[in-house]
Design a protein around this motif. Structure first.
Motif, PDB file in Angstrom:
ATOM      1  N   LYS A   1       0.705  -0.952  -0.132  1.00 10.35           N
ATOM      2  CA  LYS A   1      -0.319   0.160   0.089  1.00 10.35           C
ATOM      3  C   LYS A   1       1.180   0.886   0.204  1.00 10.35           C
ATOM      4  O   LYS A   1       2.405   1.130   0.398  1.00 10.35           O
ATOM      5  N   SER A   2      -0.100   2.153  -0.627  1.00 11.73           N
ATOM      6  CA  SER A   2       1.070   3.547  -0.337  1.00 11.73           C
ATOM      7  C   SER A   2       0.437   4.079   0.508  1.00 11.73           C
ATOM      8  O   SER A   2      -0.325   4.587   0.217  1.00 11.73           O
ATOM      9  N   ILE A   3       1.442   4.575   1.402  1.00  8.18           N
ATOM     10  CA  ILE A   3       1.237   5.718   2.191  1.00  8.18           C
ATOM     11  C   ILE A   3       2.603   7.312   2.074  1.00  8.18           C
ATOM     12  O   ILE A   3       3.812   7.406   1.609  1.00  8.18           O
ATOM     13  N   VAL A   4       1.201   8.181   2.034  1.00  4.30           N
ATOM     14  CA  VAL A   4       2.183   9.831   1.740  1.00  4.30           C
ATOM     15  C   VAL A   4       1.997  10.690   3.058  1.00  4.30           C
ATOM     16  O   VAL A   4       0.652  10.709   3.736  1.00  4.30           O
TER      17      VAL A   4
ATOM     18  N   ASN B   1       5.055   1.490   0.253  1.00  4.04           N
ATOM     19  CA  ASN B   1       5.729   2.287  -0.100  1.00  4.04           C
ATOM     20  C   ASN B   1       5.434   3.917   0.254  1.00  4.04           C
ATOM     21  O   ASN B   1       3.826   3.967   0.414  1.00  4.04           O
ATOM     22  N   ILE B   2       6.463   4.227   0.908  1.00  4.74           N
ATOM     23  CA  ILE B   2       6.383   5.969   1.682  1.00  4.74           C
ATOM     24  C   ILE B   2       7.044   6.613   1.484  1.00  4.74           C
ATOM     25  O   ILE B   2       8.437   6.791   0.745  1.00  4.74           O
TER      26      ILE B   2
ATOM     27  N   ALA C   1      -2.364   6.722  -3.233  1.00  8.87           N
ATOM     28  CA  ALA C   1      -2.364   7.276  -2.206  1.00  8.87           C
ATOM     29  C   ALA C   1      -3.447   6.255  -1.134  1.00  8.87           C
ATOM     30  O   ALA C   1      -4.306   6.639  -2.219  1.00  8.87           O
ATOM     31  N   GLU C   2      -3.072   5.360  -0.922  1.00  7.44           N
ATOM     32  CA  GLU C   2      -4.223   4.961  -0.260  1.00  7.44           C
ATOM     33  C   GLU C   2      -4.846   5.242   1.537  1.00  7.44           C
ATOM     34  O   GLU C   2      -5.125   5.224   2.895  1.00  7.44           O
TER      35      GLU C   2
ATOM     36  N   TRP D   1     -11.161   8.991  -3.614  1.00  6.85           N
ATOM     37  CA  TRP D   1     -10.352   7.858  -3.599  1.00  6.85           C
ATOM     38  C   TRP D   1      -8.977   7.547  -1.756  1.00  6.85           C
ATOM     39  O   TRP D   1      -8.938   6.174  -2.194  1.00  6.85           O
ATOM     40  N   VAL D   2      -9.081   8.115  -1.024  1.00  6.38           N
ATOM     41  CA  VAL D   2      -7.637   7.674  -0.390  1.00  6.38           C
ATOM     42  C   VAL D   2      -8.831   7.606   1.013  1.00  6.38           C
ATOM     43  O   VAL D   2      -9.574   7.322   1.747  1.00  6.38           O
ATOM     44  N   GLY D   3      -8.303   5.765   1.546  1.00  9.51           N
ATOM     45  CA  GLY D   3      -8.685   5.344   2.774  1.00  9.51           C
ATOM     46  C   GLY D   3      -8.443   5.602   3.826  1.00  9.51           C
ATOM     47  O   GLY D   3      -9.901   5.667   4.613  1.00  9.51           O
ATOM     48  N   GLY D   4      -7.773   6.856   4.200  1.00 10.72           N
ATOM     49  CA  GLY D   4      -7.861   8.001   5.452  1.00 10.72           C
ATOM     50  C   GLY D   4      -6.980   9.278   5.676  1.00 10.72           C
ATOM     51  O   GLY D   4      -5.956   8.378   4.794  1.00 10.72           O
TER      52      GLY D   4
END
Length: 225
Positions: free
Chosen positions: A67-70, A96-97, A159-160, A182-185
């Motif tokens: 998952k992608s975290i930004v 993926n940060i 980004a999730e 579209w972002v989970g949180g």
């Protein structure tokens, strides 16, 4: 330059204003493409395989898509409290940060060929780089100069989850509201109760949004990431 390369470059140019930032985004495109290809090419066990045939794989499960975290912060004369609240090194092997750094006064991108070295890299940029393990690609830390490019960049990165400083959420929380489709949180990090209350009034009722004191972000990070 070939036609396919021009088409790929055209997808990323809106994400940055400077030539250096465009070059960094171009490098990021290849990083994301390579990461996606390597993940998708890994096979999964066939349904007919027995437990004994799966023995070695049980000890080393097939990888799943990361998952992608930004993390979104602002460049400044002092270290970022949000970055300081995150564990080091960041778990690059599990997610993926990416770190996006709003740097409106930036004239030369740290990843461009014309960069003169560390003296052109801001304090927060250097702080972010130190959070990553040595082997992590430099493209995971991306300064940007135009606040309007943030939402497209978050979408490009798929980004999730997003951790963002309170003063970067936009007018009336516009950035948060735009990405929640579209972002989970989204976790908004604030430094004082008044700011936290104002942002909570703007976006607090949006599902998936949390407004936290920056000192508590690390606890949330451990649970999510």
């Amino acid at each position: 330059m070939s036609a396919p390369r021009q088409r790929r470059n055209g997808l990323l140019l809106p994400l940055a204003l400077t030539a250096g930032a465009a070059a960094a985004s171009f490098a990021l495109y290849y990083f994301l493409s390579d990461n996606s290809s390597s993940t998708q090419s890994t096979g999964t066990p066939a349904a007919h395989e027995s437990e004994s045939e799966l023995g070695p794989r049980r000890r080393s499960p097939p990888p799943t898509t990361k998952k992608s975290i930004v993390v979104v912060v602002r460049e400044g004369s002092s270290a970022s409290e949000l970055l300081s609240s995150l564990p080091s090194p960041l778990p690059h092997d599990r997610a993926n940060i990416f770190t996006l750094i709003y740097s409106p006064s930036m004239t030369t991108h740290p990843l461009s060929d014309s960069s003169g070295g560390e003296e052109l890299q801001g304090k927060v940029y250097r702080q972010a780089r130190k959070l990553y393990p040595r082997e992590a690609p430099r493209e995971l830390v991306l300064p940007y100069t135009d606040s309007a490019s943030l939402v497209p960049m978050l979408k490009q990165l798929a980004a999730e989850g997003v951790y963002i400083e309170g003063d970067l959420v936009g007018e009336k929380g516009a950035v948060v509201k735009a990405v929640m489709e579209w972002v989970g949180g989204v976790v908004v990090a604030v430094r004082d109760p008044a700011t936290g209350q104002r942002i909570a009034d703007q976006v607090g009722r949006v599902k998936g949004v949390k407004v936290l004191d920056v000192g508590r972000v690390g606890e949330d990070w451990v649970r999510r990431v």
